[in-house]
Write a protein that holds these residues in place. Structure first.
Motif, short mmCIF file in Angstrom:
data_model
loop_
_atom_site.label_atom_id
_atom_site.label_comp_id
_atom_site.label_asym_id
_atom_site.label_seq_id
_atom_site.Cartn_x
_atom_site.Cartn_y
_atom_site.Cartn_z
N ILE A 66 0.85 -1.20 0.00
CA ILE A 66 0.00 0.00 0.00
C ILE A 66 0.88 1.24 0.00
O ILE A 66 2.03 1.20 0.43
N LYS A 67 0.31 2.33 -0.49
CA LYS A 67 0.96 3.63 -0.34
C LYS A 67 0.61 4.12 1.07
O LYS A 67 -0.55 4.09 1.46
N TYR A 68 1.62 4.54 1.80
CA TYR A 68 1.43 5.07 3.15
C TYR A 68 0.58 6.34 3.05
O TYR A 68 1.01 7.31 2.42
N GLY A 82 -9.41 -6.97 7.24
CA GLY A 82 -10.84 -6.77 7.04
C GLY A 82 -11.13 -5.92 5.83
O GLY A 82 -10.28 -5.14 5.38
N VAL A 83 -12.34 -6.08 5.30
CA VAL A 83 -12.80 -5.31 4.15
C VAL A 83 -14.09 -4.59 4.53
O VAL A 83 -14.60 -4.77 5.64
N VAL A 125 -9.71 -1.14 3.09
CA VAL A 125 -9.27 -2.34 3.79
C VAL A 125 -8.63 -1.93 5.11
O VAL A 125 -8.15 -0.81 5.27
N PHE A 126 -8.66 -2.86 6.05
CA PHE A 126 -7.98 -2.71 7.33
C PHE A 126 -6.79 -3.65 7.26
O PHE A 126 -6.95 -4.85 7.01
N VAL A 143 -2.31 5.80 9.32
CA VAL A 143 -2.55 4.76 8.30
C VAL A 143 -4.05 4.58 8.15
O VAL A 143 -4.61 4.78 7.08
N GLY A 144 -4.70 4.19 9.24
CA GLY A 144 -6.16 4.05 9.24
C GLY A 144 -6.68 3.09 8.18
O GLY A 144 -6.00 2.17 7.75
N PHE A 145 -7.90 3.31 7.76
CA PHE A 145 -8.50 2.50 6.71
C PHE A 145 -7.84 2.89 5.39
O PHE A 145 -7.71 4.07 5.08
N VAL A 146 -7.45 1.91 4.61
CA VAL A 146 -6.72 2.16 3.38
C VAL A 146 -7.67 2.06 2.19
O VAL A 146 -8.24 1.00 1.93
N ASN A 147 -7.83 3.18 1.49
CA ASN A 147 -8.69 3.22 0.31
C ASN A 147 -8.11 2.30 -0.77
O ASN A 147 -6.90 2.21 -0.93
#
Length: 173
Positions: A66-68, A82-83, A125-126, A143-147
């Motif tokens: 993922i991109k940070y 998770g999704v 995603v988590f 970071v949180g939830f990643v789009n």
């Protein structure tokens, strides 16, 4: 002169082809750090494939690059936990997804801190590292939830070190 033009064309075609492959099909990345220990080690080289996520969303168990979110020029390697719609929490060292304790034989050690329940928004995603006590991941606000747009691709193959070369499998339960 004609030969130089032909060589120039060949070089240009090779550069364009390489750009297209790296942009849309796959790229190599190097693991930097210990957040995915023991699954991935510092210095491992991976092939990240990008094609599958054109046709399907990331799913739990996938190891993704993922991109940070706080600095999109930086990339992280994490596992999808998770999704959209999933409820995630950590309690007494155990990970719960939708109130079910997850069997995670791939993690380095039992988690030492709790994490209050959150619901993963749609199209995100988590993610967490397999070295849960030493991982900057979705439990942290930066970071949180990643789009989905921030997911580069799925880590599919370890190519170095040669002694550990092979396919990276997902683990779901």
């Amino acid at each position: 002169m004609k030969e130089l033009i032909e060589i120039g064309k060949s070089i240009l075609i090779a550069i364009i082809a390489a750009f297209l492959i790296i942009t849309f099909i796959f790229e190599t990345v190097s693991v930097d750090g210990h957040s995915m220990d023991p699954t991935l080690s510092n210095g491992d080289r991976l092939i990240v494939e990008k094609v599958s996520y054109y046709f399907r969303a990331p799913k739990p168990g996938d190891i993704v690059v993922i991109k940070y979110p706080a600095n999109p020029k930086e990339k992280f390697i994490k596992r999808v936990i998770g999704v959209g719609g999933d409820r995630i929490k950590v309690e007494n060292g155990k990970l719960y997804v939708n109130d079910v304790v997850k069997n995670e034989p791939y993690i380095l050690e039992t988690m030492t801190s709790d994490f209050n329940e959150v619901t993963v928004p749609q199209n995100t995603v988590f993610v967490m590292g397999d070295n849960r006590n030493n991982s900057r991941d979705s439990r942290f606000p930066d970071v949180g939830f990643v789009n989905y747009k921030m997911v580069v691709g799925r880590a599919a193959l370890r190519i170095y070190p040669f002694s550990r070369m092979g396919r990276l499998s997902t683990f779901q339960n």
